[in-house]
Design an enzyme around this catalytic site. Sequence first.
Site, PDB file in Angstrom:
ATOM      1  N   GLY A 140       0.616  -1.092  -0.049  1.00  0.00           N
ATOM      2  CA  GLY A 140       0.636  -0.583  -0.162  1.00  0.00           C
ATOM      3  C   GLY A 140       1.028   1.794   0.250  1.00  0.00           C
ATOM      4  N   CYS A 141       0.201   2.091  -0.297  1.00  0.00           N
ATOM      5  CA  CYS A 141       1.359   3.688  -0.328  1.00  0.00           C
ATOM      6  C   CYS A 141       1.573   4.065   0.848  1.00  0.00           C
ATOM      7  CB  CYS A 141       0.030   4.818  -1.248  1.00  0.00           C
ATOM      8  SG  CYS A 141      -1.953   5.092  -0.258  1.00  0.00           S
ATOM      9  N   TYR A 142       0.541   4.190   1.462  1.00  0.00           N
ATOM     10  CA  TYR A 142       1.081   4.384   3.322  1.00  0.00           C
ATOM     11  C   TYR A 142       1.804   3.492   4.115  1.00  0.00           C
ATOM     12  CZ  TYR A 142      -2.705   8.498   3.708  1.00  0.00           C
ATOM     13  OH  TYR A 142      -3.408   9.094   3.970  1.00  0.00           O
TER      14      TYR A 142
END
Length: 352
Positions: A152-154
């Site tokens: 994921g990005c986070y």
Amino acid sequence: MMKVIKAGILGATGYTGIELLRLLQQHPAVTVAHAFTESHVGQPIPHIYPHLQQQTSLIGEQFSPTLAADCDVLFMALPHGHAIDIVPPLLAQGKKVIDLGADFRLKSADDYQHWYQTTPASASLLQQAVYGLPEAGYRAAIQQATLLANPGCYPTASILAALPAFAAGIISPSDCIFDAKSGLSGAGRKLALQSHYGEVAENFSPYQVGGIHRHTPEIEQALTAIAQQPITIQFTPHLVPMVRGLSVTAYFKLNTLLTQQAVHAIYQQAYQDEPFIRLYTTTHTNPQTKQVRGTNFCDISVHVDTRTQRLIVISAIDNLLKGAAGQAIQNMNIMFQLPETTGLQNGGGIYP
């Protein structure tokens, strides 16, 4: 002569899917064979995204296993839960699959059920899936992978901020805070009240506060593997009024007080051979989202607060690239034994 890789994209008309298409159309070793979409079947991609009218003549198609058989690799740019039933037949056909959703990131089926409130994939598939963060020591596994779980990005920005410190054992495992901010594109293209201009403009809002964001267990799982002991984090995301970009400010308690130079040397040693990590050499400038926009870079700076004995690490990425499509292509390159940077060297992004 370089073998041409035939790719298919599921969810090709979402924000992540269209970034995959844009980048893959420029990749010297890839041809995009199929752009699969539920919402724009039969429509030319340039009619949906006019900025690609000189790059592609593809038409949106309904996904089918028959069409997928024409591909070497399938990218899943789908909401969580959607890839679980699609992936097994593709693997049975001998295809490589890169899932940009969350369906194969967590190794525990119970954790997936708890955090996503969706029936998980089989335990065997969860164990088969390789977590696609090359900088975290997964390159050898990625190279052999047939099912890859794109981070994921986070988690990408958070894990990369913490990795060298945990690997070196210089921070406490019980005092880890990640204060994260992301642009609106992270919510996807689907219409929702919270993504309306009138709700987002001139506003700054935390959400899913209190340790309930679904990326929390993904970050903890990766950091636990790096630290080789259980890690519990505090993670709070915020929505900021911009289209793309993601920044994390991470706070750690140093086990012993170290100098700024000593910590920087640890990070430099960890990341010196990483093509997509840019470590800042001065404390006078810090990573900013505009500086990574349109690139696959993760920019990082480290700071020591001697008064509180804390290490503060700032990281910034483009949430749609290093946080999604760019990283997926980076992983594809490794899986097909291409130079890791192939198709991702775009000269430094867009500024301003």
